[in-house]
Design an enzyme around this catalytic site. Sequence first.
Site, short mmCIF file in Angstrom:
data_model
loop_
_atom_site.label_atom_id
_atom_site.label_comp_id
_atom_site.label_asym_id
_atom_site.label_seq_id
_atom_site.Cartn_x
_atom_site.Cartn_y
_atom_site.Cartn_z
N CYS A 51 -94.97 -14.99 16.21
CA CYS A 51 -94.51 -13.63 15.91
C CYS A 51 -93.73 -13.57 14.60
O CYS A 51 -93.18 -12.53 14.26
CB CYS A 51 -93.69 -13.06 17.06
SG CYS A 51 -92.20 -14.00 17.42
N ARG A 106 -87.78 -9.11 23.50
CA ARG A 106 -86.88 -10.22 23.15
C ARG A 106 -85.44 -9.78 23.37
O ARG A 106 -85.05 -8.70 22.91
CB ARG A 106 -87.07 -10.61 21.69
CG ARG A 106 -86.12 -11.73 21.29
CD ARG A 106 -86.37 -12.20 19.89
NE ARG A 106 -85.87 -11.25 18.91
CZ ARG A 106 -85.98 -11.44 17.59
NH1 ARG A 106 -86.59 -12.53 17.13
NH2 ARG A 106 -85.51 -10.56 16.74
N ARG A 155 -88.05 -6.26 18.89
CA ARG A 155 -86.73 -6.73 18.42
C ARG A 155 -85.66 -5.77 18.95
O ARG A 155 -85.37 -4.76 18.32
CB ARG A 155 -86.69 -6.76 16.90
CG ARG A 155 -87.53 -7.87 16.27
CD ARG A 155 -87.38 -7.83 14.75
NE ARG A 155 -87.82 -9.06 14.11
CZ ARG A 155 -88.99 -9.19 13.47
NH1 ARG A 155 -89.83 -8.19 13.42
NH2 ARG A 155 -89.30 -10.36 12.90
N HIS A 185 -85.70 3.05 2.92
CA HIS A 185 -86.52 4.12 3.48
C HIS A 185 -87.68 4.52 2.58
O HIS A 185 -88.73 4.93 3.07
CB HIS A 185 -85.65 5.32 3.82
CG HIS A 185 -84.92 5.11 5.09
ND1 HIS A 185 -83.57 5.24 5.22
CD2 HIS A 185 -85.37 4.70 6.28
CE1 HIS A 185 -83.23 4.94 6.45
NE2 HIS A 185 -84.30 4.60 7.11
N GLU A 234 -88.10 -21.34 17.52
CA GLU A 234 -87.70 -21.04 16.14
C GLU A 234 -86.62 -21.98 15.64
O GLU A 234 -86.16 -21.86 14.51
CB GLU A 234 -87.30 -19.57 15.98
CG GLU A 234 -86.23 -19.09 16.93
CD GLU A 234 -85.91 -17.61 16.76
OE1 GLU A 234 -86.30 -17.01 15.76
OE2 GLU A 234 -85.25 -17.06 17.67
N ARG A 251 -83.59 -18.04 4.58
CA ARG A 251 -84.80 -17.21 4.51
C ARG A 251 -84.65 -16.02 3.57
O ARG A 251 -85.64 -15.43 3.16
CB ARG A 251 -85.23 -16.75 5.91
CG ARG A 251 -84.22 -15.90 6.63
CD ARG A 251 -84.57 -15.75 8.10
NE ARG A 251 -85.31 -14.53 8.39
CZ ARG A 251 -85.60 -14.12 9.62
NH1 ARG A 251 -85.23 -14.85 10.67
NH2 ARG A 251 -86.24 -13.01 9.82
N ASN A 267 -90.37 -17.42 10.87
CA ASN A 267 -89.37 -17.04 9.86
C ASN A 267 -88.15 -17.96 9.95
O ASN A 267 -87.67 -18.50 8.95
CB ASN A 267 -88.91 -15.60 10.04
CG ASN A 267 -90.06 -14.62 10.08
OD1 ASN A 267 -91.15 -14.93 9.62
ND2 ASN A 267 -89.83 -13.45 10.63
N ASP A 268 -87.66 -18.13 11.17
CA ASP A 268 -86.49 -19.00 11.34
C ASP A 268 -86.89 -20.47 11.39
O ASP A 268 -86.17 -21.32 10.87
CB ASP A 268 -85.74 -18.63 12.62
CG ASP A 268 -84.81 -17.45 12.38
OD1 ASP A 268 -84.11 -17.46 11.34
OD2 ASP A 268 -84.79 -16.51 13.19
C1 PEP Z 1 -88.77 -15.35 13.47
O1 PEP Z 1 -87.71 -15.93 13.32
O2 PEP Z 1 -89.85 -15.76 13.04
C2 PEP Z 1 -88.80 -14.05 14.17
C3 PEP Z 1 -89.93 -13.46 14.47
O3 PEP Z 1 -87.61 -13.49 14.50
P1 PEP Z 1 -86.68 -12.69 13.45
O4 PEP Z 1 -87.49 -12.49 12.21
O5 PEP Z 1 -86.34 -11.43 14.15
O6 PEP Z 1 -85.54 -13.62 13.28
MG MG Z 2 -85.93 -15.40 14.42
#
Ligand code: PEP
Ligand code: MG
Length: 538
Positions: free
Chosen positions: A500, A331, A295, A188, A429, A463, A452-453
């Site tokens: 995203c 999502r 999300r 926070h 992803e 990650r 990210n994934d």
């Molecule tokens: C991703 O995987 O890039 C993504 C946007 O989803 P999250 O970060 O919520 O897994």
């Molecule tokens: Mg993801």
Amino acid sequence: MKLTGIAASEGVAVGPAFVPASGRPEAERYRITQDEVEPELQRFKKAAEAVAGKLAETGEELRVSGHEEEAGIFEFHVEMAEDPELASAVEERIGNLESPEAAVLAVGEEYAAELAAMDEYMAARADDVRDVAGQISARLMGKGFSGLETLETPSIVLARSLAPSDTARIKEGIALGFVTAEGSRTSHVSIMARSMGIPAVVGVGAALEGALGAEEVALDGSEGYAIVDPGEDTVAQFQKKSAALIEERAVLEEYRHVEASTGEGRRIEVAANLGSASEAEDALEWGAEGVGLFRTEFLFMQRDDLPSEDEQYEAYSAVARAFGEKPVIIRTLDVGGDKDLPGVDQASEQNPFLGWRGIRMSLDTPELFGPQLRAILRAAAHGHLKVMFPMVADVGELEAAKAMLQECLGELESEGKRVGEVEIGVMIETPAAAICAAGLAKESDFFSIGTNDLVQYTLAADRGHERLRRLQNADHPAVLALIQQTCEAANAAGIPVGVCGEAAGEPEMIPKLIRLGVTELSMGAPSIPRAKKVVSEL
Ligand code: PEP
Ligand code: MG
């Protein structure tokens, strides 16, 4: 002396150091007698009630002044102060003749340790529990807590940790920045610093102890470090950085509400990633042209039970209404991996990121998936909603999810409920989805690449692993090849393709993504003006 930590909130500052006087109170440890048990129980009860009342008041003040997100944090604090389980654990200790001041701190520590062992979100709440326990204990001792409320000189605050109740007590404009030993980007103190628009470096660790006697601090929240008692040269260097940042911000202001296009006239939509409906207004102010990723799992994680279809409908409708004609991508639940869901029995897994997560879990639990899809379809009557499925690995999963959506639509229509049309998209992803993109494109209205994934699965690099930073990078030929393949499939099918993942907001990645064929970028809202500028200058 240099303190290195996590760049939690961007910006630079130089100013006098301020270390909150009490930090956390030292509990008064003494034994009570059997006769004192009852009066001490009453004293504890009163102190907890008083703290809950004060917290509720602060929360209400924040809400009235439009600070919804911060107000939400205080709601959680009030819940903790009123928590019957916490109270009975303290009462048990008092019954065993412990002083109430020490008992409440000990129970707070136990709770905090349990939370810290859970996922990242819950771990970030551990400090909140300590904070509330500390406030009750301080009240029992008749002490004020942090001393921050008396601060009059604009200063950089150095502390082991800073709780929302600490930061909220600082007068406006007085905190120039924060440096804390504990914390992550999702704690926070980081959220607060970002929303206060001041720099912060968190997680500097034990090194902070050596800096507590500092007179002056120079803080760089963009790079993630602080210099204790900087010399003249460092101060001059920071003043330069600060001037450059002020200039950059002024320039970026102009980009907030532009519709960004590249020099060749390719229009790139820049949207926001949201974790809750309360972030919608803020995102619009930053210039979001839509929501590229809502999300929804955070809606499920902020509580102990599952939100009903109606509660979800309210949340999705609120975002839809706020954005009006602008598109909002909802999502469906992406639980699993590092995100557990309270209220659902999830067996522990050897490899959670390779486990029962995202669409796999949703398809197996129609009692969760059905109400969510129904809520999305109903909320679509209030705006421009799209639905997106996470972690898809083959066309069969997409077909099954679409069949379920169709079924929900049929149910709602036969119940006479109002619904809206939704476009259907897939998150790309998993490497499998990228490789099978042509097949998925035939069945989808849009794609959104979750870098990210996609990075972690392509490079086989967790990650969240602190030693794999080198591999946590979308700018890798293998990842770029998969993004290219995805874009080609989307282009051939005539559907838009967004990104995203975090890469969408990184200035050095944006030109590469656009060159590969990406048409939309979605990111944390404060990054929007900079992304629009990068696009416009291509
Ligand atoms: C991703 O995987 O890039 C993504 C946007 O989803 P999250 O970060 O919520 O897994
Ligand atoms: Mg993801």
